[in-house]
Design a protein around this motif. Structure first.
Motif, mmCIF file in Angstrom:
data_model
loop_
_atom_site.group_PDB
_atom_site.id
_atom_site.type_symbol
_atom_site.label_atom_id
_atom_site.label_comp_id
_atom_site.label_asym_id
_atom_site.label_seq_id
_atom_site.Cartn_x
_atom_site.Cartn_y
_atom_site.Cartn_z
ATOM 1 N N PHE A 197 0.828 -1.204 0.000
ATOM 2 C CA PHE A 197 0.000 0.000 0.000
ATOM 3 C C PHE A 197 0.862 1.252 0.000
ATOM 4 C CE2 PHE A 197 -2.240 3.422 2.207
ATOM 5 C CZ PHE A 197 -3.438 3.460 1.508
ATOM 6 N N SER A 198 0.469 2.218 -0.790
ATOM 7 C CA SER A 198 1.153 3.503 -0.854
ATOM 8 C C SER A 198 0.181 4.590 -0.425
ATOM 9 C CB SER A 198 1.640 3.771 -2.285
ATOM 10 O OG SER A 198 1.969 5.132 -2.456
ATOM 11 N N SER A 199 0.602 5.394 0.551
ATOM 12 C CA SER A 199 -0.273 6.481 1.007
ATOM 13 C C SER A 199 -0.466 7.533 -0.075
ATOM 14 C CB SER A 199 0.313 7.123 2.269
ATOM 15 O OG SER A 199 1.610 7.626 2.013
ATOM 16 N N LYS A 200 0.468 7.567 -1.018
ATOM 17 C CA LYS A 200 0.341 8.527 -2.111
ATOM 18 C C LYS A 200 -0.710 8.064 -3.119
ATOM 19 C CE LYS A 200 3.117 11.059 -5.502
ATOM 20 N NZ LYS A 200 4.474 11.283 -6.039
ATOM 21 N N ARG A 201 -0.687 6.741 -3.438
ATOM 22 C CA ARG A 201 -1.632 6.211 -4.437
ATOM 23 C C ARG A 201 -2.937 5.739 -3.810
ATOM 24 N NH1 ARG A 201 -0.863 2.262 -7.941
ATOM 25 N NH2 ARG A 201 -0.091 0.813 -6.373
ATOM 26 N N LYS A 202 -2.928 5.473 -2.497
ATOM 27 C CA LYS A 202 -4.116 5.013 -1.778
ATOM 28 C C LYS A 202 -4.613 3.656 -2.296
ATOM 29 C CE LYS A 202 -4.564 8.946 0.537
ATOM 30 N NZ LYS A 202 -3.275 9.537 0.219
ATOM 31 N N ARG A 203 -3.663 2.772 -2.641
ATOM 32 C CA ARG A 203 -4.053 1.460 -3.167
ATOM 33 C C ARG A 203 -2.878 0.499 -3.105
ATOM 34 N NH1 ARG A 203 -5.683 3.726 -8.952
ATOM 35 N NH2 ARG A 203 -6.438 1.599 -9.299
ATOM 36 N N MET A 204 -3.147 -0.806 -3.293
ATOM 37 C CA MET A 204 -2.100 -1.822 -3.329
ATOM 38 C C MET A 204 -2.567 -3.002 -4.181
ATOM 39 S SD MET A 204 -2.334 -3.919 0.272
ATOM 40 C CE MET A 204 -1.285 -5.200 -0.431
ATOM 41 N N SER A 205 -1.598 -3.822 -4.623
ATOM 42 C CA SER A 205 -1.914 -4.983 -5.461
ATOM 43 C C SER A 205 -1.059 -6.165 -5.059
ATOM 44 C CB SER A 205 -1.667 -4.674 -6.948
ATOM 45 O OG SER A 205 -2.537 -3.667 -7.415
ATOM 46 N N VAL A 206 -1.561 -7.371 -5.375
ATOM 47 C CA VAL A 206 -0.777 -8.592 -5.209
ATOM 48 C C VAL A 206 -1.061 -9.497 -6.398
ATOM 49 C CG1 VAL A 206 -2.588 -9.674 -3.795
ATOM 50 C CG2 VAL A 206 -0.243 -10.522 -3.669
ATOM 51 N N LEU A 207 -0.020 -10.052 -6.987
ATOM 52 C CA LEU A 207 -0.143 -10.982 -8.103
ATOM 53 C C LEU A 207 0.011 -12.397 -7.557
ATOM 54 C CD1 LEU A 207 2.083 -9.177 -10.791
ATOM 55 C CD2 LEU A 207 -0.325 -8.824 -10.246
ATOM 56 N N VAL A 208 -0.974 -13.251 -7.840
ATOM 57 C CA VAL A 208 -0.990 -14.613 -7.299
ATOM 58 C C VAL A 208 -1.035 -15.617 -8.439
ATOM 59 C CG1 VAL A 208 -2.199 -16.240 -5.808
ATOM 60 C CG2 VAL A 208 -2.167 -13.805 -5.218
ATOM 61 N N LYS A 209 -0.146 -16.615 -8.355
ATOM 62 C CA LYS A 209 -0.096 -17.665 -9.380
ATOM 63 C C LYS A 209 -0.911 -18.864 -8.919
ATOM 64 C CE LYS A 209 3.132 -20.416 -12.143
ATOM 65 N NZ LYS A 209 4.550 -20.749 -12.382
ATOM 66 N N ASN A 210 -1.828 -19.332 -9.778
ATOM 67 C CA ASN A 210 -2.645 -20.500 -9.475
ATOM 68 C C ASN A 210 -1.808 -21.760 -9.669
ATOM 69 O OD1 ASN A 210 -4.523 -22.746 -9.805
ATOM 70 N ND2 ASN A 210 -6.133 -21.178 -9.828
ATOM 71 N N ASN A 211 -1.674 -22.552 -8.627
ATOM 72 C CA ASN A 211 -0.819 -23.736 -8.698
ATOM 73 C C ASN A 211 -1.333 -24.785 -9.675
ATOM 74 O OD1 ASN A 211 0.987 -22.760 -6.784
ATOM 75 N ND2 ASN A 211 -0.222 -23.571 -5.062
ATOM 76 N N ASP A 212 -2.663 -24.801 -9.894
ATOM 77 C CA ASP A 212 -3.224 -25.819 -10.787
ATOM 78 C C ASP A 212 -3.107 -25.420 -12.249
ATOM 79 O OD1 ASP A 212 -3.925 -27.351 -8.590
ATOM 80 O OD2 ASP A 212 -5.864 -26.332 -8.379
ATOM 81 N N SER A 213 -3.518 -24.180 -12.557
ATOM 82 C CA SER A 213 -3.544 -23.777 -13.966
ATOM 83 C C SER A 213 -2.341 -22.958 -14.394
ATOM 84 C CB SER A 213 -4.810 -22.967 -14.232
ATOM 85 O OG SER A 213 -4.787 -21.771 -13.453
ATOM 86 N N ALA A 214 -1.512 -22.582 -13.430
ATOM 87 C CA ALA A 214 -0.334 -21.739 -13.702
ATOM 88 C C ALA A 214 -0.721 -20.357 -14.205
ATOM 89 C CB ALA A 214 0.606 -22.409 -14.699
ATOM 90 N N ALA A 215 -2.016 -20.027 -14.111
ATOM 91 C CA ALA A 215 -2.469 -18.693 -14.517
ATOM 92 C C ALA A 215 -2.269 -17.711 -13.356
ATOM 93 C CB ALA A 215 -3.935 -18.737 -14.930
ATOM 94 N N TRP A 216 -2.084 -16.447 -13.712
ATOM 95 C CA TRP A 216 -1.871 -15.395 -12.700
ATOM 96 C C TRP A 216 -3.130 -14.546 -12.557
ATOM 97 C CZ3 TRP A 216 2.781 -14.182 -10.049
ATOM 98 C CH2 TRP A 216 3.879 -14.989 -10.382
ATOM 99 N N THR A 217 -3.376 -14.114 -11.309
ATOM 100 C CA THR A 217 -4.499 -13.216 -11.014
ATOM 101 C C THR A 217 -3.991 -12.056 -10.168
ATOM 102 O OG1 THR A 217 -6.055 -15.070 -11.026
ATOM 103 C CG2 THR A 217 -6.795 -13.013 -9.988
ATOM 104 N N MET A 218 -4.434 -10.867 -10.505
ATOM 105 C CA MET A 218 -4.092 -9.711 -9.682
ATOM 106 C C MET A 218 -5.275 -9.380 -8.783
ATOM 107 S SD MET A 218 -3.244 -5.732 -10.692
ATOM 108 C CE MET A 218 -4.973 -5.374 -11.007
ATOM 109 N N TYR A 219 -5.003 -9.332 -7.489
ATOM 110 C CA TYR A 219 -6.002 -8.894 -6.509
ATOM 111 C C TYR A 219 -5.617 -7.492 -6.049
ATOM 112 C CZ TYR A 219 -7.421 -13.774 -6.523
ATOM 113 O OH TYR A 219 -7.849 -15.011 -6.917
ATOM 114 N N HIS A 220 -6.616 -6.630 -5.999
ATOM 115 C CA HIS A 220 -6.343 -5.206 -5.788
ATOM 116 C C HIS A 220 -7.308 -4.637 -4.747
ATOM 117 C CE1 HIS A 220 -4.878 -1.224 -7.070
ATOM 118 N NE2 HIS A 220 -6.128 -0.811 -6.995
ATOM 119 N N LYS A 221 -6.814 -3.722 -3.927
ATOM 120 C CA LYS A 221 -7.697 -3.012 -2.999
ATOM 121 C C LYS A 221 -7.197 -1.582 -2.846
ATOM 122 C CE LYS A 221 -5.459 -4.066 1.440
ATOM 123 N NZ LYS A 221 -5.635 -4.626 2.781
#
Length: 498
Positions: free
Chosen positions: A8-32
């Protein structure tokens, strides 16, 4: 492989995490992040059935109204979102924070809006009211959205009917002169950055205001000093000192903070106060005071004790200057008149002990009284010795000098002793010491209100010093003999000189 976290950045007021799915090897970004900020970067949303739907204008307006509804109830609105097609945009395993912000944090799917309640502590409203009655202007600088900040500030009693609130983006666009026009009524600054807080403190107290072109250029690299010095915050010293009738004297500013980004504002403040429980080490190191219980009411206690210590120093100075003026003047006048000094070396040592050690203990340990919070703060350029104090010093000195000169000239006739004898000088010495003892009571008041016996029961050290001084004076006069060059006094002589 693995997850990637962009905090999280107080300047941008947001954060992200990139998560790799162990089964499909696909990536998903979760954001708040802040509700209205994340919402503008979402192109889809999850409906009540969990299906992804396109974000229409009407739906976006509905969600904005939801955010406003949360904010008006003093709820902090957080948006949760995700994105699944990130491999087509970049390589997730090597993605940088800048790439994530510019390439991935858009076209997201909004999952939820959450309203988080952070209720005011029970002591806040009363503490804010006490600060305001003490002449302290309370401002709230926060990263919350404007409606949330306004709602919280109204609950706390910070935002009044005539108060001004604005967001950081609007604040940063102001020129120094425009900010000066807003400052007297600015009570809430929302969606602010750490730089906004720092600039606000600088503009209030002028402590770190750039004074030269080189200092200004360090703050604004690549900008033109000659054409923009009056347009960009925080301004420059010469311009600042002439604004708001300052005459080079700024406000005394206290700042609270708990985060790493609060460090610059805490350092720029006259009194930086960090949170002892939730504060970071950076904030604690940058502050002057650490509030151990994280309560706003503790700030009131700090103000109370600060005022008490300052007033106690003034009381001691008032007492000490009176003693100095009288002792030096009577010694000088007696020498001019042809007398031996009425106060010999041992007597002067005892007077110095009364003046320094005993006076400091009696007046410097006075406990704080709540009525200290009923007056406005002293100005930054206020003199350490005020006009009422000079009046008290001069009047008391004149009274004591008049009494001692009278005893010096007429004492032998009144008391039937030899002029210039040990007995004569003992009477003068005793009268002088008891003048100081009673003047210690007078020195408890440094203003226009005269009540020297007020709350004596709350000052046990003061009473102990007075009792000790009287007892020691009796021993010195009665048993001092050749060592102190004193002679015992009769009951009537004690009664008159006391």
């Amino acid at each position: 492989g693995g997850s990637r976290l962009f905090p999280f950045s107080s300047k941008r007021k947001r954060m992200s995490v990139l998560v790799k799915n162990n089964d499909s090897a696909a990536w998903t970004m979760y954001h708040k992040g802040a509700g209205e900020i994340v919402l503008q970067d979402c192109s889809h949303y999850l409906d009540a059935n969990g299906s992804i739907q396109p974000m229409t204008d009407s739906k976006r307006q509905e969600l904005h109204e939801t955010i406003s509804s949360f904010a008006s109830q003093a709820l902090r609105c957080v948006a949760l979102a995700h994105r699944t097609d990130i491999e087509s945009v970049l390589k997730p395993s090597t993605c940088t924070a800048e790439e994530c912000a510019t390439l991935l944090e858009n076209h997201m799917c909004l999952d939820a809006l959450v309203g988080i309640v952070d209720p005011l502590r029970g002591d806040v409203v009363e503490a804010v009211k006490t600060c305001q009655s003490a002449g302290i202007f309370v401002r709230m600088v926060t990263g919350d959205n404007l409606e949330t900040a306004n709602a919280i500030a109204k609950q706390a009693g910070i935002l009044t009917k005539d108060g001004v609130s604005m967001v950081g983006e609007e604040f940063r666009k102001l020129t120094p002169a425009q900010l000066d026009a807003v400052l007297p009524n600015l009570q809430v600054l929302a969606r602010s950055s750490p730089e906004d807080k720092h600039h606000l403190v600088e503009r209030l107290n002028g402590g770190l205001m750039p004074k030269t072109k080189e200092e200004w250029m360090e703050i604004h690299p690549g900008r033109d000093y000659d054409t923009e010095k009056d347009l960009l915050l925080p301004g420059y010293y010469d311009e600042w000192s002439k604004g708001l009738g300052r005459n080079g004297v700024g406000e005394v500013v206290g700042v609270t903070g708990d985060g790493t980004n609060d460090g610059p504002a805490l350092k720029a403040a006259d009194v930086g106060m960090s949170m002892g429980i939730s504060g970071t080490d950076v904030a604690k190191n940058a502050s002057d005071i650490i509030i151990m219980d994280d309560k706003f009411s503790s700030i009131v206690k700090a103000v109370l004790w600060g005022r008490s210590v300052f007033d106690n120093i003034r009381k001691f100075l008032q007492f000490q200057l009176t003693v100095n003026v009288v002792a030096l003047t009577i010694t000088f006048l007696s020498a001019v008149a042809g007398y031996n000094p009425p106060l010999n070396a041992v007597m002067m040592l005892w007077v110095n002990l009364i003046m320094d050690t005993m006076g400091a203990l009696a007046l410097g340990t006075e406990p704080p009284a709540m009525d200290l919070l009923n007056r406005r703060p002293y100005k930054r350029d206020a003199s350490l010795i005020s006009r009422p104090m000079w009046r008290n010093i001069l009047v008391q000195s004149a009274y004591q000098l008049g009494l001692l000169i009278f005893l010096l000239q007429n004492g032998p006739e009144i008391f039937g002793c030899e002029d210039g004898s040990t007995h004569h000088f003992t009477i003068i010495f005793n009268a002088f010491v008891f003048c100081q003892i009673f003047n210690e009571f007078n020195a408890r008041e440094i203003g226009d209100v005269f009540d020297p016996f007020k709350k004596l029961s709350t000052s046990p050290m003061f009473l102990a010093v007075i009792i000790f001084t009287i007892g020691a004076q009796w021993v010195i006069v009665v048993y001092g003999g050749d060592f102190t060059q004193t002679s015992p006094l009769t009951y009537d002589e004690w009664k008159v000189t006391c």
